[in-house]
Design a protein around this motif. Sequence first.
Motif, PDB file in Angstrom:
ATOM      1  N   GLU A  96      30.853 -25.471  82.655  1.00 44.40           N
ATOM      2  CA  GLU A  96      31.399 -25.497  84.015  1.00 44.40           C
ATOM      3  C   GLU A  96      32.881 -25.844  84.005  1.00 44.40           C
ATOM      4  O   GLU A  96      33.664 -25.261  84.769  1.00 44.40           O
ATOM      5  CB  GLU A  96      30.614 -26.503  84.866  1.00 44.40           C
ATOM      6  N   PHE A  97      33.281 -26.774  83.147  1.00 47.34           N
ATOM      7  CA  PHE A  97      34.702 -27.111  83.047  1.00 47.34           C
ATOM      8  C   PHE A  97      35.508 -25.938  82.492  1.00 47.34           C
ATOM      9  O   PHE A  97      36.652 -25.731  82.885  1.00 47.34           O
ATOM     10  CB  PHE A  97      34.917 -28.353  82.185  1.00 47.34           C
ATOM     11  N   ALA A  98      34.913 -25.176  81.578  1.00 47.36           N
ATOM     12  CA  ALA A  98      35.610 -24.004  81.039  1.00 47.36           C
ATOM     13  C   ALA A  98      35.865 -22.988  82.148  1.00 47.36           C
ATOM     14  O   ALA A  98      36.984 -22.471  82.300  1.00 47.36           O
ATOM     15  CB  ALA A  98      34.790 -23.379  79.909  1.00 47.36           C
ATOM     16  N   GLY A  99      34.835 -22.695  82.939  1.00 49.64           N
ATOM     17  CA  GLY A  99      34.992 -21.747  84.038  1.00 49.64           C
ATOM     18  C   GLY A  99      35.997 -22.227  85.063  1.00 49.64           C
ATOM     19  O   GLY A  99      36.831 -21.449  85.559  1.00 49.64           O
ATOM     20  N   LEU A 100      35.946 -23.516  85.383  1.00 48.43           N
ATOM     21  CA  LEU A 100      36.866 -24.085  86.373  1.00 48.43           C
ATOM     22  C   LEU A 100      38.302 -24.066  85.869  1.00 48.43           C
ATOM     23  O   LEU A 100      39.221 -23.675  86.600  1.00 48.43           O
ATOM     24  CB  LEU A 100      36.449 -25.519  86.707  1.00 48.43           C
ATOM     25  N   SER A 101      38.516 -24.468  84.619  1.00 51.05           N
ATOM     26  CA  SER A 101      39.886 -24.511  84.100  1.00 51.05           C
ATOM     27  C   SER A 101      40.472 -23.108  84.002  1.00 51.05           C
ATOM     28  O   SER A 101      41.663 -22.901  84.269  1.00 51.05           O
ATOM     29  CB  SER A 101      39.933 -25.217  82.738  1.00 51.05           C
ATOM     30  N   ASN A 102      39.646 -22.132  83.638  1.00 52.34           N
ATOM     31  CA  ASN A 102      40.133 -20.749  83.572  1.00 52.34           C
ATOM     32  C   ASN A 102      40.541 -20.241  84.957  1.00 52.34           C
ATOM     33  O   ASN A 102      41.570 -19.584  85.112  1.00 52.34           O
ATOM     34  CB  ASN A 102      39.059 -19.835  82.975  1.00 52.34           C
ATOM     35  N   LYS A 103      39.736 -20.574  85.968  1.00 54.68           N
ATOM     36  CA  LYS A 103      40.058 -20.152  87.338  1.00 54.68           C
ATOM     37  C   LYS A 103      41.337 -20.844  87.830  1.00 54.68           C
ATOM     38  O   LYS A 103      42.221 -20.221  88.424  1.00 54.68           O
ATOM     39  CB  LYS A 103      38.889 -20.474  88.263  1.00 54.68           C
ATOM     40  N   LEU A 104      41.436 -22.166  87.579  1.00 56.58           N
ATOM     41  CA  LEU A 104      42.629 -22.909  87.977  1.00 56.58           C
ATOM     42  C   LEU A 104      43.872 -22.378  87.279  1.00 56.58           C
ATOM     43  O   LEU A 104      44.947 -22.274  87.887  1.00 56.58           O
ATOM     44  CB  LEU A 104      42.454 -24.402  87.655  1.00 56.58           C
ATOM     45  N   TYR A 105      43.717 -22.025  86.026  1.00 55.27           N
ATOM     46  CA  TYR A 105      44.868 -21.518  85.251  1.00 55.27           C
ATOM     47  C   TYR A 105      45.377 -20.203  85.858  1.00 55.27           C
ATOM     48  O   TYR A 105      46.584 -20.008  86.021  1.00 55.27           O
ATOM     49  CB  TYR A 105      44.445 -21.294  83.796  1.00 55.27           C
ATOM     50  N   ARG A 106      44.427 -19.327  86.205  1.00 55.05           N
ATOM     51  CA  ARG A 106      44.832 -18.035  86.807  1.00 55.05           C
ATOM     52  C   ARG A 106      45.505 -18.230  88.163  1.00 55.05           C
ATOM     53  O   ARG A 106      46.520 -17.617  88.476  1.00 55.05           O
ATOM     54  CB  ARG A 106      43.613 -17.132  86.948  1.00 55.05           C
ATOM     55  N   LEU A 107      44.916 -19.115  88.974  1.00 52.94           N
ATOM     56  CA  LEU A 107      45.486 -19.370  90.314  1.00 52.94           C
ATOM     57  C   LEU A 107      46.847 -20.028  90.196  1.00 52.94           C
ATOM     58  O   LEU A 107      47.758 -19.754  90.994  1.00 52.94           O
ATOM     59  CB  LEU A 107      44.537 -20.244  91.124  1.00 52.94           C
ATOM     60  N   LYS A 108      46.997 -20.892  89.212  1.00 58.99           N
ATOM     61  CA  LYS A 108      48.301 -21.561  89.000  1.00 58.99           C
ATOM     62  C   LYS A 108      49.359 -20.531  88.651  1.00 58.99           C
ATOM     63  O   LYS A 108      50.518 -20.629  89.104  1.00 58.99           O
ATOM     64  CB  LYS A 108      48.160 -22.594  87.873  1.00 58.99           C
ATOM     65  N   LYS A 109      49.003 -19.525  87.869  1.00 60.15           N
ATOM     66  CA  LYS A 109      49.948 -18.475  87.479  1.00 60.15           C
ATOM     67  C   LYS A 109      50.333 -17.609  88.689  1.00 60.15           C
ATOM     68  O   LYS A 109      51.453 -17.108  88.785  1.00 60.15           O
ATOM     69  CB  LYS A 109      49.333 -17.597  86.377  1.00 60.15           C
ATOM     70  N   GLU A 110      49.376 -17.436  89.591  1.00 58.83           N
ATOM     71  CA  GLU A 110      49.610 -16.575  90.762  1.00 58.83           C
ATOM     72  C   GLU A 110      50.487 -17.261  91.819  1.00 58.83           C
ATOM     73  O   GLU A 110      51.163 -16.588  92.597  1.00 58.83           O
ATOM     74  CB  GLU A 110      48.278 -16.178  91.392  1.00 58.83           C
ATOM     75  N   ASN A 111      50.441 -18.578  91.864  1.00 59.70           N
ATOM     76  CA  ASN A 111      51.143 -19.323  92.920  1.00 59.70           C
ATOM     77  C   ASN A 111      52.507 -19.836  92.447  1.00 59.70           C
ATOM     78  O   ASN A 111      52.745 -19.996  91.283  1.00 59.70           O
ATOM     79  CB  ASN A 111      50.288 -20.500  93.386  1.00 59.70           C
TER      80      ASN A 111
END
Length: 283
Positions: free
Chosen positions: A268-283
């Motif tokens: 779950e942490f892997a999925g969350l960190s990957n999603k956060l990383y992508r959103l961080k790049k987009e913003n």
Amino acid sequence: MEIAKRTREILRENDLRLKKGLGQNFLVDTSILDQIVKVADLTEDETVIEIGPGIGALTEKLAQSAGKVIAVEIDQRLIPVLEDNLAAYDNVEIVEGDALEVDFDQLAGGDYKVVANLPYYITTPILRRLLEEGFNVTEIFVMVQKEVAERMVAQPGEKSYGVLSFGVQYYTQAEIEFKVPSSVFIPQPKVESAVISLKTLEKPRVEVIDEDFFFKVIRASFQQRRKMIKNSLSKAANINLSREVVEQALEEVGIDSRVRGEKLSLEEFAGLSNKLYRLKKEN
């Protein structure tokens, strides 16, 4: 000669006072030494690196089973003692050095196992170095403080579950082999110990986009264990994400924003960190 008596004699004959700052607690129980060698399951064509051999009680047992033993000792006072005690074994190499700095791969020249009665104060930095720096170590068998061993194997929701659990389980298959009472050491530590085996995985247990960011997210989630994960992450300076981005990520990966970090699995942490990383790049 009884190993405890022999150890005391060697220390007295060499006028050696154990250094508290180096966490020197020598194992003086033959049955425990034999158990460590048994769980390490050594063969004559294997190389073993031992960290902190002390006066060589475990080293001698390892030398009787492994093809080669490389003993890395930081305390230069113990080098001549080790050389004397292990003179009968031509498959033992004694290296004076700091295990936080030496190049294990260069010493071994191939794959190897690590066996150690680790000083408590360097347990975490030693293991982090062995696991994170890409060494050719296949398995690790270490004596550590019992509570530390329990943190390494802890699962979501358990009291011992924390950052160390993730670091160990990301890279290895961890298992507590057996527990060890304080009475089998000279001097006796104030806590009980345990021998834990860490079998390194061919690749990390989960796929993450950025390992550094992954562990930053985990550390942020455990800085204040009682906080809901949305609060922990949105206020974490080390990842610098807005509350809106955190809540969006949690929703998109299907994690309740009110849950605490200690309830989440490695996956779950892997999925969350990957999603956060992508959103961080987009913003």
